[in-house]
Write an enzyme that holds these catalytic residues in place. Sequence first.
Site, PDB file in Angstrom:
ATOM      1  N   ASP A  64     -14.457  -2.568 -12.547  1.00 49.41           N
ATOM      2  CA  ASP A  64     -13.874  -2.428 -11.207  1.00 49.41           C
ATOM      3  C   ASP A  64     -13.298  -1.036 -10.954  1.00 49.41           C
ATOM      4  O   ASP A  64     -12.874  -0.732  -9.836  1.00 49.41           O
ATOM      5  CB  ASP A  64     -12.730  -3.441 -11.008  1.00 49.41           C
ATOM      6  CG  ASP A  64     -13.233  -4.874 -10.917  1.00 49.41           C
ATOM      7  OD1 ASP A  64     -14.453  -5.064 -10.707  1.00 49.41           O
ATOM      8  OD2 ASP A  64     -12.414  -5.793 -11.060  1.00 49.41           O
TER       9      ASP A  64
ATOM     10  N   LYS B  66      -8.212  -4.491  -4.436  1.00 47.09           N
ATOM     11  CA  LYS B  66      -9.484  -4.901  -3.807  1.00 47.09           C
ATOM     12  C   LYS B  66      -9.481  -6.409  -3.668  1.00 47.09           C
ATOM     13  O   LYS B  66      -8.812  -7.125  -4.417  1.00 47.09           O
ATOM     14  CB  LYS B  66     -10.692  -4.461  -4.631  1.00 47.09           C
ATOM     15  CG  LYS B  66     -10.813  -5.017  -6.074  1.00 47.09           C
ATOM     16  CD  LYS B  66     -11.372  -6.413  -6.189  1.00 47.09           C
ATOM     17  CE  LYS B  66     -11.422  -6.937  -7.617  1.00 47.09           C
ATOM     18  NZ  LYS B  66     -11.532  -8.398  -7.750  1.00 47.09           N
TER      19      LYS B  66
END
Length: 307
Positions: free
Chosen positions: A144, A6
């Site tokens: 995350d 990401k």
Amino acid sequence: MRVPAKINLHLSVGPLMESGYHEIVTVFQAISLFDEITIRYWEENISLLNKTVIDISARGTFANGVPLDDTNLAVKAARFFFERCKIETPTKLSIDIKKEIPIAGGLAGGSADAAGVLLGLDNLFSTGLNKAELEELAAELGSDVPFSLSGGVAIGRSRGEELTPVLVRGNYHWVLAIAHQGLSTPVVYSECDRLRSGLVISPPTLNQNLISALASGDLYNLGNALSNDLQAAAFSLKPALKLILEVGKDNGALGGLVSGSGPTVAFLVLDEESAIDLAVALTASGVVAGVTRATGPVHGAQVISSF
Ligand code: ATP
């Protein structure tokens, strides 16, 4: 399993809370830079304290530096999964990581691996957890990890684990400047606190211009709206990052920022051709250790083959 890295297009960091954490508002985008996780399991005729033996191995570009013991987030995810799902655990499990996401790069590589293991074990053991249940487990493993499961583009609130999908038009081209040595996320947050000491820090906010730019697919507005409250701390710990950002902006980037806690710098460019030009310019400048190109958004963790 294939699991994406990401980048954070926006990262707003609130004040340090009593819990020791910071409330954040971030916008994640999953990009086409992937680790691959292979899981195998088998039964052996030995009783080993009723605990699964987990072998962990790593190969690929960034295999050096992957912890090969129980501290690996992939191993932690497997133990956590067995404990939580209360399923009959196998005597032996092997997890192999093809590591193509730089380590400690602000790209959530470890979280991606944990997400891949959760999804893989759910698949292998036919646990049948629904999306919400998997995301709940993921959130307990790390802030995350839920986004690594879902992918796409999402706003992350609280510590990043409370996700809201974002409407996005188009596909985005990124050039990533990769450092030799990573930055530790807690160290970057501490540096951020040090730089802010004595200041009154507001709660984290969302940049609406960025959300509008994503909805309309306006690359120029998106380039201007990229922002990261941790960037000053990353610059303070690695001053060379400032120069990398300047080189990128002088060579056609529409915008650029340190991703998450860094030190990876992500540049938004117009198209594939501009991405190649910028990658060449960054390499030629000698200021970066490595350069890679990626596009986004892409899916979150996916099973790519099972036996
Ligand atoms: P963050 O999610 O905080 O942005 P990051 O992307 O900066 O993290 P990671 O690549 O996830 O960093 O690695 C952070 C630390 O986690 C590393 O220093 C590493 O030792 C440890 N680690 C544990 N498991 C893994 C894994 N499977 N892959 C990479 N690092 C791992």
